[in-house]
Design a protein around this motif. Structure first.
Motif, PDB file in Angstrom:
ATOM      1  N   MET A  92     -42.017 -26.216  37.511  1.00  0.00           N
ATOM      2  CA  MET A  92     -41.181 -25.020  37.685  1.00  0.00           C
ATOM      3  C   MET A  92     -39.941 -25.057  36.793  1.00  0.00           C
ATOM      4  N   PHE A  93     -39.347 -26.224  36.628  1.00  0.00           N
ATOM      5  CA  PHE A  93     -38.201 -26.351  35.711  1.00  0.00           C
ATOM      6  C   PHE A  93     -38.646 -26.088  34.266  1.00  0.00           C
ATOM      7  N   THR A  94     -39.847 -26.559  33.913  1.00  0.00           N
ATOM      8  CA  THR A  94     -40.352 -26.317  32.562  1.00  0.00           C
ATOM      9  C   THR A  94     -40.592 -24.818  32.355  1.00  0.00           C
ATOM     10  N   LEU A  95     -41.147 -24.171  33.377  1.00  0.00           N
ATOM     11  CA  LEU A  95     -41.365 -22.720  33.306  1.00  0.00           C
ATOM     12  C   LEU A  95     -40.021 -21.984  33.184  1.00  0.00           C
ATOM     13  N   LEU A  96     -39.016 -22.483  33.900  1.00  0.00           N
ATOM     14  CA  LEU A  96     -37.688 -21.861  33.818  1.00  0.00           C
ATOM     15  C   LEU A  96     -37.108 -22.034  32.414  1.00  0.00           C
ATOM     16  N   TYR A  97     -37.338 -23.195  31.824  1.00  0.00           N
ATOM     17  CA  TYR A  97     -36.908 -23.418  30.436  1.00  0.00           C
ATOM     18  C   TYR A  97     -37.565 -22.362  29.526  1.00  0.00           C
ATOM     19  N   ILE A  98     -38.865 -22.152  29.697  1.00  0.00           N
ATOM     20  CA  ILE A  98     -39.585 -21.173  28.859  1.00  0.00           C
ATOM     21  C   ILE A  98     -38.997 -19.770  29.081  1.00  0.00           C
ATOM     22  N   GLY A  99     -38.765 -19.432  30.355  1.00  0.00           N
ATOM     23  CA  GLY A  99     -38.220 -18.107  30.668  1.00  0.00           C
ATOM     24  C   GLY A  99     -36.835 -17.895  30.068  1.00  0.00           C
ATOM     25  N   TYR A 100     -35.952 -18.861  30.248  1.00  0.00           N
ATOM     26  CA  TYR A 100     -34.584 -18.739  29.724  1.00  0.00           C
ATOM     27  C   TYR A 100     -34.590 -18.671  28.192  1.00  0.00           C
ATOM     28  N   VAL A 101     -35.413 -19.521  27.570  1.00  0.00           N
ATOM     29  CA  VAL A 101     -35.463 -19.502  26.097  1.00  0.00           C
ATOM     30  C   VAL A 101     -35.989 -18.148  25.614  1.00  0.00           C
ATOM     31  N   THR A 102     -36.955 -17.595  26.331  1.00  0.00           N
ATOM     32  CA  THR A 102     -37.505 -16.293  25.931  1.00  0.00           C
ATOM     33  C   THR A 102     -36.432 -15.209  25.999  1.00  0.00           C
ATOM     34  N   ILE A 103     -35.643 -15.202  27.091  1.00  0.00           N
ATOM     35  CA  ILE A 103     -34.564 -14.200  27.180  1.00  0.00           C
ATOM     36  C   ILE A 103     -33.560 -14.415  26.052  1.00  0.00           C
ATOM     37  N   ARG A 104     -33.143 -15.668  25.856  1.00  0.00           N
ATOM     38  CA  ARG A 104     -32.121 -15.970  24.839  1.00  0.00           C
ATOM     39  C   ARG A 104     -32.637 -15.646  23.437  1.00  0.00           C
ATOM     40  N   TYR A 105     -33.933 -15.849  23.214  1.00  0.00           N
ATOM     41  CA  TYR A 105     -34.547 -15.500  21.931  1.00  0.00           C
ATOM     42  C   TYR A 105     -34.510 -13.981  21.742  1.00  0.00           C
ATOM     43  N   GLY A 106     -34.799 -13.255  22.806  1.00  0.00           N
ATOM     44  CA  GLY A 106     -34.742 -11.783  22.741  1.00  0.00           C
ATOM     45  C   GLY A 106     -33.330 -11.300  22.439  1.00  0.00           C
ATOM     46  N   ILE A 107     -32.329 -11.953  23.029  1.00  0.00           N
ATOM     47  CA  ILE A 107     -30.926 -11.601  22.737  1.00  0.00           C
ATOM     48  C   ILE A 107     -30.637 -11.849  21.249  1.00  0.00           C
ATOM     49  N   GLY A 108     -31.144 -12.966  20.737  1.00  0.00           N
ATOM     50  CA  GLY A 108     -30.973 -13.281  19.306  1.00  0.00           C
ATOM     51  C   GLY A 108     -31.601 -12.212  18.428  1.00  0.00           C
ATOM     52  N   LEU A 109     -32.785 -11.743  18.802  1.00  0.00           N
ATOM     53  CA  LEU A 109     -33.448 -10.666  18.045  1.00  0.00           C
ATOM     54  C   LEU A 109     -32.585  -9.410  18.046  1.00  0.00           C
ATOM     55  N   ALA A 110     -32.011  -9.093  19.213  1.00  0.00           N
ATOM     56  CA  ALA A 110     -31.186  -7.883  19.323  1.00  0.00           C
ATOM     57  C   ALA A 110     -29.910  -8.015  18.488  1.00  0.00           C
ATOM     58  N   ILE A 111     -29.321  -9.214  18.468  1.00  0.00           N
ATOM     59  CA  ILE A 111     -28.119  -9.436  17.643  1.00  0.00           C
ATOM     60  C   ILE A 111     -28.475  -9.272  16.164  1.00  0.00           C
ATOM     61  N   ASP A 112     -29.630  -9.804  15.775  1.00  0.00           N
ATOM     62  CA  ASP A 112     -30.091  -9.634  14.391  1.00  0.00           C
ATOM     63  C   ASP A 112     -30.248  -8.151  14.056  1.00  0.00           C
ATOM     64  N   ALA A 113     -30.796  -7.409  14.991  1.00  0.00           N
ATOM     65  CA  ALA A 113     -30.996  -5.964  14.763  1.00  0.00           C
ATOM     66  C   ALA A 113     -29.646  -5.287  14.532  1.00  0.00           C
ATOM     67  N   ARG A 114     -28.633  -5.700  15.313  1.00  0.00           N
ATOM     68  CA  ARG A 114     -27.305  -5.100  15.161  1.00  0.00           C
ATOM     69  C   ARG A 114     -26.722  -5.440  13.784  1.00  0.00           C
ATOM     70  N   GLU A 115     -26.867  -6.725  13.391  1.00  0.00           N
ATOM     71  CA  GLU A 115     -26.330  -7.138  12.089  1.00  0.00           C
ATOM     72  C   GLU A 115     -27.009  -6.388  10.963  1.00  0.00           C
ATOM     73  N   GLN A 116     -28.328  -6.229  11.062  1.00  0.00           N
ATOM     74  CA  GLN A 116     -29.061  -5.497  10.019  1.00  0.00           C
ATOM     75  C   GLN A 116     -28.605  -4.042   9.980  1.00  0.00           C
ATOM     76  N   SER A 117     -28.420  -3.484  11.160  1.00  0.00           N
ATOM     77  CA  SER A 117     -28.001  -2.083  11.248  1.00  0.00           C
ATOM     78  C   SER A 117     -26.606  -1.906  10.654  1.00  0.00           C
ATOM     79  N   ASP A 118     -25.684  -2.848  10.980  1.00  0.00           N
ATOM     80  CA  ASP A 118     -24.319  -2.773  10.453  1.00  0.00           C
ATOM     81  C   ASP A 118     -24.319  -2.934   8.934  1.00  0.00           C
ATOM     82  N   ALA A 119     -25.185  -3.861   8.455  1.00  0.00           N
ATOM     83  CA  ALA A 119     -25.242  -4.104   7.004  1.00  0.00           C
ATOM     84  C   ALA A 119     -25.849  -2.916   6.276  1.00  0.00           C
ATOM     85  N   GLY A 120     -26.836  -2.274   6.927  1.00  0.00           N
ATOM     86  CA  GLY A 120     -27.526  -1.149   6.283  1.00  0.00           C
ATOM     87  C   GLY A 120     -26.693   0.106   6.405  1.00  0.00           C
TER      88      GLY A 120
END
Lengths: 240, 43
Positions: free
Chosen positions: A212-240
């Motif tokens: 369950m802790f390993t699954l929680l690690y996967i879940g948290y990393v997935t959310i944090r990865y999604g946040i990273g994708l969204a931040i990248d989208a903002r940076e690309q949008s600001d740059a463009g």
């Protein structure tokens, strides 16, 4: 590759939202699973005769240590692969895994002393296992600070990959430190060459909690990865 | 008669409360950050 450097921000944002949603579902399942593991530990696992109820901290401390060391190891591996392949997804994953690893390490480093006090008679001792673990925690806090301080994306990824690899090199020393040095910390009772040395009920609860802790690690990393994708989208949008 | 185990339940409760607070607190922090960044993009 999905929208980190080439695709339009709107596509990346849609993907980020889907990734975050998936992470929330996985994390929710894992948190419920950890609740079940806690019930199993408190109500359906025998009380250790010499330590009393404090021994049940084992079912939190060991899985959180496992998840933290898994997270930090994967940061180093992703960092090494980034230096080779220069795929920004690897850097994004490494950043996510480092942050989640720090959260699990915080659980490990707080539950450990709470368990140590009634058993060893002290909250902390500066032996090899504990000191190296604390050092690893600070190394990855530094990793996160480094990422926040460097703005150039490629430089940030390269510098943090090197720090991540340094952290990876520490992990086997931490695991083997109880064999290499005199320490109060007990030796491994599951991850060792011979069979696990604890009763089946305790091993069962430990395994459920660790999964369950390993699954929680996967879940948290997935959310944090999604946040990273969204931040990248903002940076690309600001740059463009 | 076997000896009673030591009374260490308080430490166990403290550890479970601390771990729960860190894990749930981090989850809420992730949710708040995700909501904020995704909302910003919708404007």
């Amino acid at each position: 590759m999905t929208g980190l450097s080439g695709a339009a921000p709107v596509v990346t944002l849609t993907r980020a939202r889907a990734v975050v949603r998936r992470g929330i579902i996985i994390s929710s399942i894992a948190l419920i699973g950890i609740g079940v593991a806690a019930i199993l530990a408190l109500g359906f696992t025998p009380i250790e005769a010499r330590q009393g109820l404090a021994q049940k901290i084992f079912y939190l401390h060991v899985p959180s240590a496992w998840s933290a060391l898994l997270a930090f190891s994967l940061v180093g591996i992703a960092g090494g692969l980034y230096l080779w392949l220069e795929d920004p997804r690897l850097d994004l994953f490494a950043a996510a895994s480092a942050e989640v690893g720090v959260a699990f390490a915080a659980v490990m480093l707080t539950t450990g002393p709470i368990w140590a006090k009634p058993i060893w008679g002290t909250w902390w001792t500066w032996d090899a296992r504990l000191t190296l673990t604390l050092f690893l925690f600070f190394l990855f806090v530094g990793y996160l600070a480094l990422r926040a301080a460097v703005h150039d994306r490629h430089e940030r990824a390269r510098f943090s990959a090197v720090v991540g690899i340094m952290g990876l090199l520490l992990v086997p020393f931490i695991h083997l430190s109880v064999y290499l040095f005199r320490t109060l910390h007990p030796q491994p009772i599951v991850l060792k060459p011979s069979a696990p040395s604890l009763p089946w009920e305790m091993l069962r609860t430990l395994l459920v909690s660790t999964v369950m802790f390993t699954l929680l690690y996967i879940g948290y990393v997935t959310i944090r990865y999604g946040i990273g994708l969204a931040i990248d989208a903002r940076e690309q949008s600001d740059a463009g | 008669m076997p000896a009673e185990p030591p009374a260490t339940g308080g430490y166990m409760v403290a550890a479970y409360v601390v771990a729960g607070t860190i894990l749930l607190g981090y989850f809420l922090s992730l949710l708040r950050r995700a909501k904020r960044i995704l909302k910003q993009r919708e404007r």
